[in-house]
Design a protein around this motif. Structure first.
Motif, PDB file in Angstrom:
ATOM      1  N   GLY A 277       4.247  -2.498  -3.383  1.00  0.00           N
ATOM      2  CA  GLY A 277       2.996  -1.752  -3.476  1.00  0.00           C
ATOM      3  C   GLY A 277       3.209  -0.302  -3.861  1.00  0.00           C
ATOM      4  O   GLY A 277       4.194   0.047  -4.521  1.00  0.00           O
ATOM      5  N   LEU A 278       2.303   0.555  -3.441  1.00  0.00           N
ATOM      6  CA  LEU A 278       2.298   1.965  -3.839  1.00  0.00           C
ATOM      7  C   LEU A 278       3.586   2.680  -3.431  1.00  0.00           C
ATOM      8  O   LEU A 278       3.983   2.628  -2.259  1.00  0.00           O
ATOM      9  N   PRO A 279       4.241   3.378  -4.362  1.00  0.00           N
ATOM     10  CA  PRO A 279       5.476   4.091  -4.014  1.00  0.00           C
ATOM     11  C   PRO A 279       5.204   5.412  -3.303  1.00  0.00           C
ATOM     12  O   PRO A 279       4.147   6.017  -3.455  1.00  0.00           O
ATOM     13  N   LYS A 280       6.179   5.845  -2.547  1.00  0.00           N
ATOM     14  CA  LYS A 280       6.122   7.147  -1.874  1.00  0.00           C
ATOM     15  C   LYS A 280       6.769   8.183  -2.792  1.00  0.00           C
ATOM     16  O   LYS A 280       7.931   8.053  -3.175  1.00  0.00           O
ATOM     17  N   ILE A 281       6.024   9.241  -3.120  1.00  0.00           N
ATOM     18  CA  ILE A 281       6.559  10.280  -4.003  1.00  0.00           C
ATOM     19  C   ILE A 281       6.896  11.547  -3.223  1.00  0.00           C
ATOM     20  O   ILE A 281       7.994  12.085  -3.330  1.00  0.00           O
ATOM     21  N   HIS A 282       5.961  12.037  -2.404  1.00  0.00           N
ATOM     22  CA  HIS A 282       6.209  13.218  -1.576  1.00  0.00           C
ATOM     23  C   HIS A 282       5.962  12.896  -0.112  1.00  0.00           C
ATOM     24  O   HIS A 282       5.005  12.206   0.225  1.00  0.00           O
ATOM     25  N   GLU A 283       6.786  13.422   0.730  1.00  0.00           N
ATOM     26  CA  GLU A 283       6.662  13.222   2.176  1.00  0.00           C
ATOM     27  C   GLU A 283       5.811  14.324   2.781  1.00  0.00           C
ATOM     28  O   GLU A 283       5.985  15.499   2.482  1.00  0.00           O
ATOM     29  N   HIS A 284       4.867  13.930   3.649  1.00  0.00           N
ATOM     30  CA  HIS A 284       4.041  14.903   4.346  1.00  0.00           C
ATOM     31  C   HIS A 284       4.061  14.650   5.852  1.00  0.00           C
ATOM     32  O   HIS A 284       4.582  15.447   6.615  1.00  0.00           O
TER      33      HIS A 284
ATOM     34  N   PRO B 228       2.665   5.148   2.340  1.00  0.00           N
ATOM     35  CA  PRO B 228       1.661   5.340   1.290  1.00  0.00           C
ATOM     36  C   PRO B 228       0.638   4.213   1.320  1.00  0.00           C
ATOM     37  O   PRO B 228       0.962   3.070   1.662  1.00  0.00           O
ATOM     38  N   LYS B 229      -0.589   4.535   0.975  1.00  0.00           N
ATOM     39  CA  LYS B 229      -1.644   3.530   0.959  1.00  0.00           C
ATOM     40  C   LYS B 229      -2.450   3.610  -0.337  1.00  0.00           C
ATOM     41  O   LYS B 229      -2.721   4.686  -0.844  1.00  0.00           O
ATOM     42  N   ALA B 230      -2.816   2.440  -0.821  1.00  0.00           N
ATOM     43  CA  ALA B 230      -3.719   2.321  -1.964  1.00  0.00           C
ATOM     44  C   ALA B 230      -4.944   1.559  -1.485  1.00  0.00           C
ATOM     45  O   ALA B 230      -4.840   0.409  -1.045  1.00  0.00           O
ATOM     46  N   MET B 231      -6.085   2.202  -1.551  1.00  0.00           N
ATOM     47  CA  MET B 231      -7.338   1.613  -1.085  1.00  0.00           C
ATOM     48  C   MET B 231      -8.279   1.444  -2.278  1.00  0.00           C
ATOM     49  O   MET B 231      -8.330   2.302  -3.159  1.00  0.00           O
ATOM     50  N   GLY B 232      -9.014   0.339  -2.286  1.00  0.00           N
ATOM     51  CA  GLY B 232      -9.881   0.072  -3.416  1.00  0.00           C
ATOM     52  C   GLY B 232     -11.324  -0.181  -3.030  1.00  0.00           C
ATOM     53  O   GLY B 232     -11.608  -0.660  -1.928  1.00  0.00           O
TER      54      GLY B 232
ATOM     55  N   THR C   1      -5.543   6.646  -3.684  1.00  0.00           N
ATOM     56  CA  THR C   1      -4.140   6.647  -3.264  1.00  0.00           C
ATOM     57  C   THR C   1      -3.884   7.866  -2.391  1.00  0.00           C
ATOM     58  O   THR C   1      -4.261   8.982  -2.750  1.00  0.00           O
ATOM     59  N   PHE C   2      -3.254   7.651  -1.232  1.00  0.00           N
ATOM     60  CA  PHE C   2      -2.925   8.783  -0.369  1.00  0.00           C
ATOM     61  C   PHE C   2      -1.640   8.519   0.394  1.00  0.00           C
ATOM     62  O   PHE C   2      -1.127   7.400   0.417  1.00  0.00           O
ATOM     63  N   GLU C   3      -1.089   9.588   0.972  1.00  0.00           N
ATOM     64  CA  GLU C   3       0.255   9.577   1.565  1.00  0.00           C
ATOM     65  C   GLU C   3       1.305   9.143   0.536  1.00  0.00           C
ATOM     66  O   GLU C   3       2.332   8.557   0.880  1.00  0.00           O
ATOM     67  N   SER C   4       1.033   9.428  -0.714  1.00  0.00           N
ATOM     68  CA  SER C   4       1.957   9.111  -1.804  1.00  0.00           C
ATOM     69  C   SER C   4       2.188  10.324  -2.686  1.00  0.00           C
ATOM     70  O   SER C   4       3.311  10.681  -2.968  1.00  0.00           O
ATOM     71  N   ASP C   5       1.073  10.970  -3.114  1.00  0.00           N
ATOM     72  CA  ASP C   5       1.132  12.154  -3.981  1.00  0.00           C
ATOM     73  C   ASP C   5       1.656  11.826  -5.377  1.00  0.00           C
ATOM     74  O   ASP C   5       2.558  12.479  -5.902  1.00  0.00           O
ATOM     75  N   LEU C   6       1.072  10.810  -5.991  1.00  0.00           N
ATOM     76  CA  LEU C   6       1.459  10.434  -7.344  1.00  0.00           C
ATOM     77  C   LEU C   6       1.358  11.614  -8.306  1.00  0.00           C
ATOM     78  O   LEU C   6       2.237  11.825  -9.138  1.00  0.00           O
ATOM     79  N   GLY C   7       0.265  12.378  -8.194  1.00  0.00           N
ATOM     80  CA  GLY C   7       0.038  13.477  -9.123  1.00  0.00           C
ATOM     81  C   GLY C   7       1.137  14.519  -9.127  1.00  0.00           C
ATOM     82  O   GLY C   7       1.470  15.082 -10.174  1.00  0.00           O
TER      83      GLY C   7
ATOM     84  N   GLU D  17       9.921   9.331 -12.550  1.00  0.00           N
ATOM     85  CA  GLU D  17       9.778   8.090 -13.318  1.00  0.00           C
ATOM     86  C   GLU D  17       8.988   7.049 -12.537  1.00  0.00           C
ATOM     87  O   GLU D  17       8.127   6.354 -13.079  1.00  0.00           O
ATOM     88  N   LYS D  18       9.262   6.963 -11.258  1.00  0.00           N
ATOM     89  CA  LYS D  18       8.541   6.020 -10.398  1.00  0.00           C
ATOM     90  C   LYS D  18       7.058   6.360 -10.345  1.00  0.00           C
ATOM     91  O   LYS D  18       6.198   5.473 -10.452  1.00  0.00           O
ATOM     92  N   ALA D  19       6.747   7.646 -10.202  1.00  0.00           N
ATOM     93  CA  ALA D  19       5.348   8.079 -10.155  1.00  0.00           C
ATOM     94  C   ALA D  19       4.645   7.804 -11.479  1.00  0.00           C
ATOM     95  O   ALA D  19       3.501   7.312 -11.509  1.00  0.00           O
ATOM     96  N   LEU D  20       5.310   8.114 -12.583  1.00  0.00           N
ATOM     97  CA  LEU D  20       4.715   7.904 -13.901  1.00  0.00           C
ATOM     98  C   LEU D  20       4.508   6.428 -14.188  1.00  0.00           C
ATOM     99  O   LEU D  20       3.489   6.026 -14.778  1.00  0.00           O
ATOM    100  N   ARG D  21       5.441   5.603 -13.761  1.00  0.00           N
ATOM    101  CA  ARG D  21       5.284   4.158 -13.980  1.00  0.00           C
ATOM    102  C   ARG D  21       4.109   3.607 -13.191  1.00  0.00           C
ATOM    103  O   ARG D  21       3.352   2.769 -13.700  1.00  0.00           O
ATOM    104  N   MET D  22       3.946   4.069 -11.947  1.00  0.00           N
ATOM    105  CA  MET D  22       2.799   3.617 -11.169  1.00  0.00           C
ATOM    106  C   MET D  22       1.506   4.121 -11.805  1.00  0.00           C
ATOM    107  O   MET D  22       0.504   3.391 -11.872  1.00  0.00           O
ATOM    108  N   GLY D  23       1.514   5.345 -12.289  1.00  0.00           N
ATOM    109  CA  GLY D  23       0.350   5.868 -12.983  1.00  0.00           C
ATOM    110  C   GLY D  23       0.022   5.071 -14.233  1.00  0.00           C
ATOM    111  O   GLY D  23      -1.157   4.814 -14.533  1.00  0.00           O
ATOM    112  N   ALA D  24       1.053   4.662 -14.955  1.00  0.00           N
ATOM    113  CA  ALA D  24       0.844   3.838 -16.150  1.00  0.00           C
ATOM    114  C   ALA D  24       0.216   2.499 -15.772  1.00  0.00           C
ATOM    115  O   ALA D  24      -0.641   1.981 -16.503  1.00  0.00           O
TER     116      ALA D  24
END
Length: 213
Positions: free
Chosen positions: A146-153, A158-162, A174-180, A197-204
């Motif tokens: 599922g959603l990758p972790k990019i930045h730790e807070h 990380p969660k992806a809600m729809g 998307t939160f607790e991930s910080d894809l942006g 790369e992981k963040a960009l791939r998930m964004g793609a």
């Protein structure tokens, strides 16, 4: 009803033109403008790697404006307060039900505000956690967990809600991930290349899914 039909026609007319994405500007004092290099970098990555043809000159559009119908994909981010007026909520609801897609990426601290405002948009819908086998996690690149972790807070997963309408995913939060943050220029956060790369791939994946569904 007539205005809704008009907006659906308007959206379909814009949709046949070149693929476009935009940053969503909102009220409330939150920094909707954060991560200024994120979306342009994601667009370039998509055009270079997954055969999209998105205009690399990303634009900004206000949530209450009819201009949102020019963009089949909207990206929203920030750290703080979000406020939708009744007109904003109504416009966003019609946009999403007409075929548009909104990705909201919590840049840390946005979650309690946006979840409250989304109830104005869809009072009878609930955010649903996306299962790791949903196509959005494998449409271009594989994310079996599922959603990758990019930045730790806060040390949270990380969660992806729809939000769904008639089986179609219309909004991804998307939160607790910080894809942006991972999409931004490397020198902004000094992330290792494999993290970006992981963040960009998930964004793609999100972009590809939004345009194809």
């Amino acid at each position: 009803m007539k205005s809704y039909t008009f907006l659906m026609i308007l959206f379909s007319v814009f949709f046949v033109h070149a693929q476009e994405v935009a940053v969503l500007k909102y009220k409330g004092g939150g920094d909707w403008y954060s991560n200024p290099t994120a979306l342009p970098n994601l667009v370039k990555f998509c055009n270079d790697n997954i055969d999209t043809n998105i205009n690399e000159r990303t634009q900004t559009v206000e949530v209450g404006s009819i201009d949102i119908y020019q963009f089949p994909f909207l990206h929203m981010t920030g750290h703080g307060n979000v406020f939708f007026s009744e007109d904003d909520a109504d416009n966003l609801r019609k946009y999403l039900l007409s075929g548009g897609f909104l990705h909201i990426d919590d840049n840390y601290g946005m979650e309690p505000y946006i979840t409250k405002e989304l109830k104005k948009v869809f009072p009878n819908k609930e955010l649903i956690e996306m299962p790791s086998n949903h196509p959005i996690f494998n449409v271009a690149y594989e994310f079996p967990n599922g959603l990758p972790k990019i930045h730790e807070h806060d040390g949270k997963a990380p969660k992806a809600m729809g939000l769904f309408h008639e089986g179609r995913l219309i909004l991804l939060f998307t939160f607790e991930s910080d894809l942006g943050d991972g999409w931004e220029d490397q020198e902004v956060h000094n992330d290792p290349e494999n993290v970006r790369e992981k963040a960009l791939r998930m964004g793609a994946n999100i972009i590809k899914y939004a345009f194809e569904n």
